[in-house]
Motif scaffolding. Structure first.
Motif: not given
Length: 115
Positions: A3, A96-97
């Motif tokens: 991550v 991350d997103d």
């Protein structure tokens, strides 16, 4: 699978000398004081920037659970220091997103991490 944190600052004008110095100092200080600094990645600021981007970087978090949370807390504070060094840019900061929200008083935080 790892991550990572991703951070980007955009604006029309390049960083000033004072801002470059403040960013460098924030990055150096954060990397030097990082938990597990010898084994883990620190603030990594990219050299090649797209037009309109004044700061861009990433940090890979450790995979081990017992190391991930202290590292995440540390890097949230580190990116807060970067943003405060360049406050008038349009910032994006993600895990991350997942977009991490900015708070003018506390900086970058994730719910439950400081508990």
């Amino acid at each position: 699978m790892g991550v990572s944190l991703y951070y980007t600052a955009r604006r029309a004008t390049p960083l000033t000398g004072a801002e470059l110095a403040a960013v460098g100092q924030a990055a150096d200080s954060s990397n030097a004081g990082a938990p597990f600094s010898r084994e883990e990645e620190g603030l990594y600021l990219y050299d090649r920037l797209e037009q309109g981007t004044v700061l861009d970087g990433s940090t890979k978090l450790p995979a081990a659970d017992e190391r991930a949370v202290p590292s995440l807390v540390h890097w949230l504070a580190a990116v807060t220091a970067l943003r405060r060094a360049v406050p008038d840019a349009d910032w994006t900061f993600t895990l991350d997103d997942y977009e991490i929200e900015w708070d003018d008083h506390t900086g970058y935080r994730l719910p439950g991490l400081d508990d």
